[in-house]
Design an enzyme around this catalytic site. Sequence first.
Site, PDB file in Angstrom:
ATOM      1  N   GLU A 117       0.829  -1.216   0.000  1.00 42.67           N
ATOM      2  CA  GLU A 117       0.000   0.000   0.000  1.00 42.67           C
ATOM      3  C   GLU A 117       0.861   1.264   0.000  1.00 42.67           C
ATOM      4  O   GLU A 117       0.643   2.185   0.793  1.00 42.67           O
ATOM      5  CB  GLU A 117      -0.959   0.000   1.190  1.00 42.67           C
ATOM      6  CG  GLU A 117      -1.925  -1.177   1.194  1.00 42.67           C
ATOM      7  CD  GLU A 117      -2.936  -1.104   2.332  1.00 42.67           C
ATOM      8  OE1 GLU A 117      -2.626  -0.465   3.362  1.00 42.67           O
ATOM      9  OE2 GLU A 117      -4.028  -1.675   2.190  1.00 42.67           O
ATOM     10  N   GLU A 262      -5.854  -8.388   0.620  1.00 40.59           N
ATOM     11  CA  GLU A 262      -6.299  -8.398   2.014  1.00 40.59           C
ATOM     12  C   GLU A 262      -7.792  -8.138   2.059  1.00 40.59           C
ATOM     13  O   GLU A 262      -8.290  -7.226   1.397  1.00 40.59           O
ATOM     14  CB  GLU A 262      -5.583  -7.315   2.834  1.00 40.59           C
ATOM     15  CG  GLU A 262      -4.079  -7.465   2.938  1.00 40.59           C
ATOM     16  CD  GLU A 262      -3.436  -6.309   3.699  1.00 40.59           C
ATOM     17  OE1 GLU A 262      -4.153  -5.606   4.457  1.00 40.59           O
ATOM     18  OE2 GLU A 262      -2.218  -6.101   3.532  1.00 40.59           O
TER      19      GLU A 262
END
Length: 477
Positions: A117, A262
């Site tokens: 990220e 995720e």
Amino acid sequence: MGWGSVLLLLAVALLCQRASSIGANWGTQASHPLPPDIVVRMLRENGIQKVKLFDAEYDTLRALGKSGIEVMVGIPNEMLATLASSLKAAEKWVAKNVSTHISTDNVNIRYVAVGNEPFLSTYNGSYLSTTFPALRNIQIAIIKAGLQNQVKVTCPLNADVYDSSTTFPSGGDFRANIRDLMITIVKFLSENGGPFTVNIYPYISLYTNPDFPVDYAFFDGNAQPLNDGGTFYYNMFDANYDTLVHALEKNGFGNMPIIIGEIGWPTDGDSNANLDYAKKFNQGFMAHISGGKGTPRRPGPIDAYLFSLIDEDAKSVQPGYFERHWGIFTFDGLPKYALNLGTTNTGALIQAKGVRYLERKWCVMKPNVRLDDPQVAPAVSYACSLGDCTSLGVGTSCANLDGKQNISYAFNSYYQIQDQLDTACKFPNISEVTKTDPSTGTCRFPIMIEPYYGGAAREHGFFFPLLMVAAIAVSIF
């Protein structure tokens, strides 16, 4: 063998291909991580055939050798600058963390996740200039190692890298301030057979927006659907996923494979982070993807990794206290709730075997000490700053504790994390060691597992901002 049997076997094989197995994120930001061999056995016994790592810790990868488990190995954001500026560094990293484990340990490494990220808006652009060069250098290193047909690069991204100009999925495109960079990365991934990896969290939407419709986070079809020009979306996951699909299509990459890096729901640390919601979400997600139906815009199997496998008590709580409670298993490998993963289990997760615990004793507040004793407040602040008090407070699993029980929980957390050292229960005249379990109701006073010294077991320091310590201290009293 007759043609009928051959066709039947082919049909079964195709069916198995369409029903993608579920993976799990295996994080190790814990004061006392479970030994890797115990975790690998737990993965196998629960039929989890894919695992996503956030680093390339040696013992973890060795334990995965010959397991048959598919591995996505990770490169932390902190390494991006070095790998971006030096192809030689990238080649050394691949040789040490990929090639060696494949050839020597027979680890089934299939992906290298470059960063995690890195374009989060909260990073304020820290990794904008280094992510793609690092990705490119790792790919070059993989090619030089002759592994390009087996190992693919990817870059796990948060869902905030795309948005919609219309609030509907059909308006999806990459975020304006990083659109050119995103297209460069997507084009590179596409040219090298790498997937687009995205993390999608309906829980975070609920946590950050009090007006978010709760039913829309789940998969039971009770939410008011979103009507996107005649396409109806009954849950946030489908809408978010298809926003990405539209963004890819809009920029010429409509067939690019997508991995959900995720997805999950925490069980503590917030009123909406609880066992019931976590079970409802994760089981709903498993049912949602089990038939290979996909989403309205992209039918077909969905490749996903649950977040996460095990609780991590050393994670930063800057986003919220829930950050340490994403696991479907507790820190010591106990299942939190029944969950059918659509693999070898039938709804009953299998706990970790061979876990060794410290002695059954707890550190608690002395019964004769008053709550307004001047030693109490600083002792609790100290214990929480070095322990884990995220299960205390409104809406948590330990919300029903009284003042003294709250203080005892804080003391015990510190005591256990310090391996039950005698000096860790020496809060001046206000603490004592007991062999009577103080756990009550939904609040478990844990006994810590024995420390694991095989790898970097204690490299992750606790990060517990003083403001959060103060907030918990206030809630205790």
